[in-house]
Write an enzyme that holds these catalytic residues in place. Structure first.
Site, PDB file in Angstrom:
ATOM      1  N   ARG A  36       3.751  -8.513   2.955  1.00  0.00           N
ATOM      2  CA  ARG A  36       4.184  -7.237   3.544  1.00  0.00           C
ATOM      3  C   ARG A  36       4.971  -7.534   4.811  1.00  0.00           C
ATOM      4  O   ARG A  36       4.442  -7.580   5.899  1.00  0.00           O
ATOM      5  CB  ARG A  36       2.976  -6.357   3.853  1.00  0.00           C
ATOM      6  CG  ARG A  36       3.321  -5.005   4.469  1.00  0.00           C
ATOM      7  CD  ARG A  36       2.061  -4.167   4.658  1.00  0.00           C
ATOM      8  NE  ARG A  36       2.330  -2.882   5.278  1.00  0.00           N
ATOM      9  CZ  ARG A  36       2.430  -2.702   6.602  1.00  0.00           C
ATOM     10  NH1 ARG A  36       2.291  -3.722   7.434  1.00  0.00           N
ATOM     11  NH2 ARG A  36       2.673  -1.501   7.090  1.00  0.00           N
ATOM     12  N   SER A 107      -1.250   3.377  -3.172  1.00  0.00           N
ATOM     13  CA  SER A 107      -2.057   3.913  -2.066  1.00  0.00           C
ATOM     14  C   SER A 107      -2.361   5.378  -2.331  1.00  0.00           C
ATOM     15  O   SER A 107      -1.450   6.148  -2.659  1.00  0.00           O
ATOM     16  CB  SER A 107      -1.289   3.856  -0.746  1.00  0.00           C
ATOM     17  OG  SER A 107      -0.727   2.608  -0.540  1.00  0.00           O
ATOM     18  N   LYS A 136      -0.782  -0.510  11.471  1.00  0.00           N
ATOM     19  CA  LYS A 136       0.295   0.271  10.829  1.00  0.00           C
ATOM     20  C   LYS A 136       0.522   1.520  11.674  1.00  0.00           C
ATOM     21  O   LYS A 136      -0.348   2.388  11.761  1.00  0.00           O
ATOM     22  CB  LYS A 136      -0.131   0.636   9.401  1.00  0.00           C
ATOM     23  CG  LYS A 136       0.879   1.499   8.635  1.00  0.00           C
ATOM     24  CD  LYS A 136       0.439   1.644   7.184  1.00  0.00           C
ATOM     25  CE  LYS A 136       1.040   2.853   6.484  1.00  0.00           C
ATOM     26  NZ  LYS A 136       2.478   2.797   6.272  1.00  0.00           N
TER      27      LYS A 136
END
Ligand SMILES: Cc1ncc(COP(=O)(O)OP(=O)(O)O)c(N)n1
Ligand SMILES: Cc1ncsc1CCOP(=O)(O)O
Ligand SMILES: [Mg+2]
Length: 201
Positions: A36, A107, A136
């Site tokens: 990521r 998600s 995040k």
């Protein structure tokens, strides 16, 4: 598919060489990895691809699942085992059409997202954020452990990994709620002792 200790990471999460961090994490027992490379300080273009290749080859050598986050263009060059997407990313229908044989993680944070998603095309859920996270910046509000219990009741046969603010102290509560695994970034990348962190998870 073993998602029990699922490390997610990009260079922006690392104070040290991501290659070393991934190798330490694998040697300590992580079972899956998501590349990521995203957010402030992350790499782009060729640099991103080059780091992806290095991390991918480590996972291949060590027989660890390798998924990419969001970026569909990386799936083929990195020969990823799968891709993880969220509600604002490429649609799962399009993804499944393009990659019939890859793992797809989605998600989900609430009932509406589940109701509006083609669950039959998904291989696992990323459920969260379970706890507050500072990793995040655009994360939704924490949904709590109840969300995992609910998802497992609705879809007992679909693996669920909890994500968001999971650490060595609260990971067991996530598993007790019915999760099939914990997905973590900072609990491993910011750990002073990665071996101890992964083992305690
Ligand atoms: C395993 C797992 N679960 C959830 C997420 C979050 O995905 P998304 O909501 O698309 O957010 P970004 O990671 O793309 O910022 C994830 N990456 N992995
Ligand atoms: C990618 C992502 N999606 C929901 S929370 C989150 C960040 C998880 O990072 P941390 O494990 O450090 O809280
Ligand atoms: Mg995403």
């Amino acid at each position: 598919m073993n998602l029990r200790k699922y490390l997610i990471m990009g260079s922006q999460n690392c104070d040290r060489d991501p290659v070393i961090i991934l190798e330490e994490a694998i040697n300590s027992g992580i079972t899956a990895f998501q590349f990521r490379e995203k957010g402030p300080g992350s790499l782009n273009g060729r640099d991103k691809l080059e780091l992806g290749r290095k991390l991918r080859s480590i996972c291949k050598r060590e027989n660890i699942l390798f998924l990419v986050n969001d970026d569909v263009s990386l799936v083929d060059p990195l020969e990823a085992d799968g891709i993880h997407v969220g509600q604002d990313d490429i649609s799962v229908v399009e993804l499944r059409r393009r990659f019939p044989d890859k793992l797809i993680g989605l998600s989900v944070s609430n009932d509406a997202e589940v109701a509006n998603s083609p669950i039959d095309r998904v291989d696992y859920f990323g459920a969260g954020p379970i706890f507050p996270t500072s990793t995040k910046h655009d994360a939704k509000s924490p949904v709590g452990l109840e969300w995992i219990e609910k998802l497992k009741k609705l879809y007992p046969n679909l693996p669920v990994v909890g994500i968001g603010g999971i650490n060595t102290r609260n990971a067991s509560s996530v598993m007790k709620s019915g999760a099939d695994g914990v997905a973590v970034i900072s609990a491993v990348t910011r750990a002073s002792n990665i071996k101890e962190a992964v083992e305690r998870l």
